[in-house]
Design a protein around this motif. Structure first.
Motif, mmCIF file in Angstrom:
data_model
loop_
_atom_site.group_PDB
_atom_site.id
_atom_site.type_symbol
_atom_site.label_atom_id
_atom_site.label_comp_id
_atom_site.label_asym_id
_atom_site.label_seq_id
_atom_site.Cartn_x
_atom_site.Cartn_y
_atom_site.Cartn_z
ATOM 1 N N LEU A 207 17.570 -14.865 50.219
ATOM 2 C CA LEU A 207 18.342 -15.303 49.056
ATOM 3 C C LEU A 207 17.487 -16.063 48.033
ATOM 4 O O LEU A 207 17.946 -16.335 46.928
ATOM 5 N N MET A 208 16.243 -16.387 48.399
ATOM 6 C CA MET A 208 15.397 -17.279 47.600
ATOM 7 C C MET A 208 15.217 -16.845 46.144
ATOM 8 O O MET A 208 15.229 -17.700 45.242
ATOM 9 N N PRO A 209 15.049 -15.547 45.839
ATOM 10 C CA PRO A 209 14.835 -15.187 44.432
ATOM 11 C C PRO A 209 15.971 -15.591 43.503
ATOM 12 O O PRO A 209 15.765 -15.724 42.286
ATOM 13 N N LEU A 210 17.154 -15.789 44.042
ATOM 14 C CA LEU A 210 18.295 -16.170 43.204
ATOM 15 C C LEU A 210 18.215 -17.625 42.758
ATOM 16 O O LEU A 210 18.819 -17.995 41.746
ATOM 17 N N ALA A 211 17.480 -18.464 43.502
ATOM 18 C CA ALA A 211 17.469 -19.898 43.222
ATOM 19 C C ALA A 211 16.916 -20.221 41.839
ATOM 20 O O ALA A 211 17.583 -20.896 41.039
ATOM 21 N N PRO A 212 15.704 -19.756 41.481
ATOM 22 C CA PRO A 212 15.196 -20.095 40.142
ATOM 23 C C PRO A 212 15.997 -19.441 39.026
ATOM 24 O O PRO A 212 16.050 -19.982 37.910
ATOM 25 N N ILE A 213 16.621 -18.302 39.301
ATOM 26 C CA ILE A 213 17.425 -17.640 38.266
ATOM 27 C C ILE A 213 18.595 -18.535 37.868
ATOM 28 O O ILE A 213 18.890 -18.729 36.687
ATOM 29 N N GLY A 214 19.286 -19.096 38.869
ATOM 30 C CA GLY A 214 20.417 -19.983 38.585
ATOM 31 C C GLY A 214 19.988 -21.215 37.806
ATOM 32 O O GLY A 214 20.656 -21.626 36.853
ATOM 33 N N VAL A 215 18.861 -21.830 38.207
ATOM 34 C CA VAL A 215 18.372 -23.019 37.504
ATOM 35 C C VAL A 215 18.005 -22.677 36.061
ATOM 36 O O VAL A 215 18.326 -23.418 35.121
#
Length: 255
Positions: A207-215
């Motif tokens: 799921l990690m790639p979604l983290a910077p996208i949300g920020v």
């Protein structure tokens, strides 16, 4: 032997929006919505496992949030609230398992809705003094505790910070630093309590790639939205969070 990663499609159907929602929240924009992330993931998993999967993602989000917002934080507010938040995580560690997660969720939800009702029906006067510092320290403890249990520290923190009417970027920077420190303090207790294992970590990695996208989405919005709309969205986030957490609490008590 169990798989080294969660494969249930229902989990990913709720986990993807939950991670994006938390990322937007970590930017300071829509901070009230972040407390919905773990309850959303808990549709498919026990709350402690959902919280364990979210923790590495929070570390990535915190890094991006700090890089963008570190200079905007109000240092005097952090000197008050951060020690309280760390005390709250210590209390969460010591009391883990004593209170059902549903009970904690219900209490946080009820207090969130009471805070919003008070602001709606008895709005503060323009010349009203800021909340007392002891109130900020107490809510900092509550934020640290509920953050430890279910990454739901946003509502108590907002209950103190919103009446201060900080500029959106100052608000975003202060919450970014506060929760980055609180989240970093959870790693050793989570490992000690057995919440960090290979299956949860590999699921976090997926799921990690979604983290910077949300920020990234949240930071861009925070820089473009005027303060009045910003705080209206925070209130909406708190309302939805309060209703969801209270519902989870009532459902757990009736089970």
């Amino acid at each position: 032997m169990t798989a080294d990663i969660i494969t249930d499609p229902v989990f990913y159907a709720v986990a993807v929006p939950a991670v994006l929602l938390m990322g937007v929240s970590k930017s300071g924009f829509g901070a009230g919505f972040g407390a919905l992330a773990t309850p959303l993931m808990a549709v498919a998993l026990p709350v402690p496992q959902a919280a364990a999967i979210m923790l590495p993602l929070l570390a990535v989000m915190d890094a991006f949030g700090l890089a963008a917002l570190w200079r905007e934080a109000d240092r005097s507010l952090l000197r008050l609230t951060l020690p309280a938040g760390l005390l709250g995580t210590a209390l969460g560690t010591l009391s883990f398992g004593l209170l059902p997660t549903s009970t904690v969720a219900g209490i946080v939800g009820a207090l969130t809705l009471l805070f919003l009702a008070q602001r709606q029906f008895f709005p503060p006067r323009a010349e009203a003094p800021p909340p007392p510092r002891w109130w900020g320290f107490g809510l900092g403890i509550a934020a640290g505790y509920t953050s430890f249990v279910a990454h739901a520290g946003g509502p108590p923190a907002l209950a103190y910070l919103m009446p201060l009417k900080l500029r959106p970027l100052v608000f975003a920077g202060t919450t970014a630093v506060f929760f980055a420190a609180v989240n970093a303090s959870k790693w050793i207790p989570y490992a000690w309590l057995g919440l960090i294992d290979l299956r949860n970590l590999t699921t976090s990695l997926l799921l990690m790639p979604l983290a910077p996208i949300g920020v990234w989405i949240g930071v861009r919005l925070a820089r473009r939205v005027e303060p009045t709309l910003f705080y209206r969205l925070l209130s909406l986030g708190m309302l939805l969070t309060g209703v969801k957490l209270l519902w989870d609490g009532l459902r757990g008590w009736g089970a």
